[in-house]
Structure formats: C-alpha cells, structure tokens
Scaffold this motif. Structure first.
Motif, mmCIF file in Angstrom:
data_model
loop_
_atom_site.group_PDB
_atom_site.id
_atom_site.type_symbol
_atom_site.label_atom_id
_atom_site.label_comp_id
_atom_site.label_asym_id
_atom_site.label_seq_id
_atom_site.Cartn_x
_atom_site.Cartn_y
_atom_site.Cartn_z
ATOM 1 N N UNK A 1 0.825 -1.435 0.112
ATOM 2 C CA UNK A 1 -0.194 0.108 0.026
ATOM 3 C C UNK A 1 0.634 1.205 0.109
ATOM 4 N N UNK A 2 1.709 1.257 -0.891
ATOM 5 C CA UNK A 2 2.683 2.465 -0.877
ATOM 6 C C UNK A 2 1.845 3.431 -1.560
ATOM 7 N N UNK A 3 2.151 4.629 -0.942
ATOM 8 C CA UNK A 3 1.599 5.968 -1.656
ATOM 9 C C UNK A 3 2.466 7.165 -1.325
ATOM 10 N N UNK A 4 2.807 7.923 -2.688
ATOM 11 C CA UNK A 4 3.476 9.044 -2.434
ATOM 12 C C UNK A 4 2.916 10.196 -1.642
ATOM 13 N N UNK A 5 1.536 10.063 -1.379
ATOM 14 C CA UNK A 5 0.922 11.374 -0.705
ATOM 15 C C UNK A 5 1.044 10.903 0.944
ATOM 16 N N UNK A 6 1.526 9.906 1.189
ATOM 17 C CA UNK A 6 1.601 9.119 2.602
ATOM 18 C C UNK A 6 2.199 10.304 3.585
ATOM 19 N N UNK A 7 3.122 10.958 3.305
ATOM 20 C CA UNK A 7 3.772 12.067 3.797
ATOM 21 C C UNK A 7 3.561 13.294 3.000
ATOM 22 N N UNK A 8 2.991 14.302 3.670
ATOM 23 C CA UNK A 8 2.982 15.573 2.766
ATOM 24 C C UNK A 8 4.152 16.308 2.415
ATOM 25 N N UNK A 9 4.366 16.735 1.276
ATOM 26 C CA UNK A 9 5.772 17.446 1.117
ATOM 27 C C UNK A 9 5.622 18.877 1.731
ATOM 28 N N UNK A 10 6.906 19.251 2.220
ATOM 29 C CA UNK A 10 6.896 20.559 3.024
ATOM 30 C C UNK A 10 6.457 21.567 1.950
ATOM 31 N N UNK A 11 6.011 22.732 2.382
ATOM 32 C CA UNK A 11 5.663 23.792 1.662
ATOM 33 C C UNK A 11 6.754 24.421 1.080
#
Length: 423
Positions: free
Chosen positions: A247-257
């Motif tokens: 269940x890998x998801x690039x959105x799992x950790x939000x990118x810093x602004x």
C-alpha cells in the motif's frame, strides 16, 4: 528521523551524551555545535565515517551492541553517494557500489571510507553473479535514447523482444538485468523529469513495461521538486517498485511547503558564525576577513559577456540569460553540471561589485549535504558532481515512505505518521 538510521547514529549519540556534552562532541569532531543538535534531532545524517569517529569517543571497554541493519541495498550509478546517504538514514546497509567516474569515486570513498566492500567501476562490465543478494536496488541511472526500431519486424518473425531487446545498449538494461537476476524486494530509480516525455513518451513506456510486465514489479512514480526542501527548483522523477503488492502511496507524507528556506540559509555567513571546517579550511571562505574568497566573484569581462548575451536573447523574445538571486530568494534555478563554466544559472547579487558563483560548499548545502560532507576534488569537478547529484532530502522523503514495507511483513501502511516523520 524515524527509528532506523537513528539505529546507529542515535544509539551512539545517546550513549556518548552520558559522558560528553554537545559542545565537547562538536569540539572533538571539529564541527559546529548546531550540527550535533541537527544530528540528534534527526534533521540530517552525517557520512558513515562520522559514526566511526563517534564510537571512538566512547570509553574503552564499554560494551556496545552494533545495531543490525534493517535491510541491505546496492548503490548503482552512485555518483557521490546522495541516494545512499538517504537510505542509510533509515537503517539500510550498502553491500555493493558501482560508479564509473574516477573523480566521483574519489569523493564517494572520502565520505564512505569503511564500506566493507570494493567500489566497482563500469556496471556494464560486472556480472550479476558478482553482485551480492540485497533487499533494495538504488540507481540514479543516466537517461539514454531507447531504440525500438525493428520491434514490428521481430514481431512478424515471431521473435521475442522483451527488455533484453528493447533496452539493450542503454544503461537501464543493466538495472533491468540485475533486478531480473537478484529479485530485490524493492527498488528506487531516479532520473530527470523529461524522462517521461522523452521520445514522445516511448522511452518511459519501455521502462514502465519492462519493470511492470517483464519483471513483474508493482511500480509507482512521481515528479518531485527539490524546492520543497531546499531553495532550488529541481524536478526529478522518482520511480519506486516493489516485488509484492504493498500500500505504498507518495501522498502518505505531505511534502513541505516550498519557499520555507531562503537562500541565505545555505550561504556562507559573513557575521562571524561561519563554521571552520578542517577539511575546507579557507578554501571557499576567508574566515579572517569574514568573506567568500574573491575567486568566486565574476570577472568584469565574464559579467559583461553574460549581460550582453542575455540582452541579445531578450531582444529576440527569448528567455535565455543568467539567473540573478539574492540571499532572500526562495528558489534558484536548477544547479547543473555545467555550473563551473560561468555560473550563469545561479549568480548571487553582491553590493558594489559583480555577482558571484556559489562556492562548492554552498552547492553541497543546496543539494542537502551536511557540512561534514567532504569535497576532495577541484572546484570544477565539485560543481559537476553536485550538478549531477540528487537533492538528498527528496530521496530521504521517499525512503521514509518505503521503509515500513522494507522491514515489516504486513502489507498495510502504518498510518498515521508522526509529526517527526512528516517534518
């Protein structure tokens, strides 16, 4: 920093702090005390030789259990070790390295001197039987044109044309043949953003079909801009693959602004606070006079040429020209391997004099390397190496996302993530 590369670094530091203060540790390693604080807070990771030096500071005879690596990985097209550094941060251990450029090898060895394995050269000359088994394959492979001519003819002749055929002659072929032979649990590949659109998308289509259909991996990819982590616009595609469905998801950790860090954060400090690094000395910064060495300021002739060149293209309606930034700038252009030529993509404005290039140390910081990273090559080579490297924080962000699937048997994601992991 999540538990892993903490594993070695955090355990050693925690034990060491029973006997020494941050200031004492910093003085022994000849680094700024703020660097020690950043290591303890998990904001960055030092090269592997620093951990060895820290262990040597422990009292003699003190029992110390070396943490076992969470997983093993190989480092292909390793450059100066940016991708490796990110995966060491999450508890991985490198068991094989390949890099063909002798100058990059010199920088790599300087920062990873005690690998326990030989640094190999041209990967095209390495047999898969000489590569150890590993959990993760890492490769910042160069993008080369893929020739798919003749596929229709081979179809008509009933001949197979899997990845051996479509990718032969490209360096991606060597990545594919190693994955096919070793079947690692996962891989991470990094390349320029234009890989997606190269040859009208045909190149990326071959790569995707090879990894997914021929090799049977579950792949995920995302273009990530380094500006989320450093004040530099640098878009790169990250391709992640797993042997098993996860269940890998690039959105799992939000990118810093973007824009959180102005350029001044990575520039040499002229107020007396610039750390004196024994491996740099005054090479880049004149500590006595609190200023960057004069050699990085553009000569009148070069500055005049760059202005004339920019004006000529402006008159034609083109956007070509130098990129002038200030310490308050939130984003520079992309640092390239040609930066040594004139520095035109990132020129720093200076009062009452010509602009200057960034120094190699500032380039290292712009790419996310800590000040403990050593630069043993000439300025020209250093500019090329950092221009070809990765933003370490971008890879570290992805590595954190991958970590749970490398150490846990479960295929379910461990969410929600902690604030430390998101930071």
């Amino acid at each position: 920093m999540n538990a892993p590369m903490s594993s070695q670094l955090q355990i050693v530091l925690a034990e060491l702090r029973r006997y020494h203060s941050q200031a004492e540790i910093a003085a022994t390693l000849e680094v700024d005390k703020r660097t020690i604080r950043r290591w303890e807070a998990g904001e960055c990771v030092p090269p592997s030789y620093v951990i060895t030096a820290l262990k040597q500071m422990l009292p003699p005879g003190l029992p110390f259990d070396e943490p076992k690596a969470d997983f093993t990985f190989i480092d292909l097209f390793a450059g100066i070790g940016g991708i490796r550094q990110a995966f060491e941060m999450i508890g991985g251990r490198c068991v094989f390295t390949s890099e063909w450029d002798s100058y990059a090898q010199k920088t790599y060895r300087e920062n990873h001197p005690s690998d326990g394995h030989e640094l190999n050269g041209d990967i095209t000359e390495v047999s898969t039987s000489d590569i150890p088994d590993h959990d993760v394959l890492l490769a910042g492979f160069p993008c080369q044109p893929f020739s798919i001519a003749g596929v229709s003819k081979k179809n008509a002749l009933g001949r197979a044309h899997g990845f051996q055929d479509e990718t032969q002659g490209t360096l991606f072929f060597d990545v594919a043949r190693i994955i096919a032979a070793k079947r690692p649990r996962a891989f991470l590949l990094e390349n320029v953003k234009n890989l997606i659109s190269h040859d009208k998308g045909r190149t990326f289509d071959v790569i995707r079909r090879t990894l997914r259909d021929e090799l049977g991996y579950h792949i995920h990819y995302r273009v990530i801009d380094g500006a989320h982590f450093t004040p530099q616009h640098r878009e790169r595609i990250i391709i992640v693959g797993f042997r098993e469905p996860v269940a890998f998801d690039f959105d799992a950790i939000p990118l810093p602004e973007k824009g959180r860090r102005p350029l001044k954060d990575i520039l040499h400090k002229c107020d007396g606070s610039e750390p004196i690094l024994p491996w740099d000395g005054d090479r880049f910064f004149d500590h006595s006079n609190r200023k960057v060495q004069d050699k990085y300021t553009l000569t009148p002739k070069l500055w005049a040429y760059l202005q004339q060149y920019a004006e000529k293209h402006r008159a034609k309606g083109n956007g070509f020209g130098f990129g002038l930034v200030t310490p308050e700038s939130k984003e520079t252009r992309t640092l390239s391997a040609r930066y040594y030529k004139d520095g035109s993509e990132i020129l720093l404005y200076q009062i009452n004099t010509n602009p200057r290039r960034l120094t190699p140390r500032e380039c290292a910081r712009l790419m996310g390397f800590d000040d403990t990273f050593r630069i043993p090559v000439s300025d020209t080579r250093a500019y090329k190496q950092f221009g070809n490297s990765v933003v370490v924080s971008v890879i570290a962000h992805t590595a954190r996302l991958m970590h749970q699937f490398l150490v846990n048997e479960t295929l379910e994601p461990e969410l929600p993530l902690t604030e430390q992991q998101i930071a």
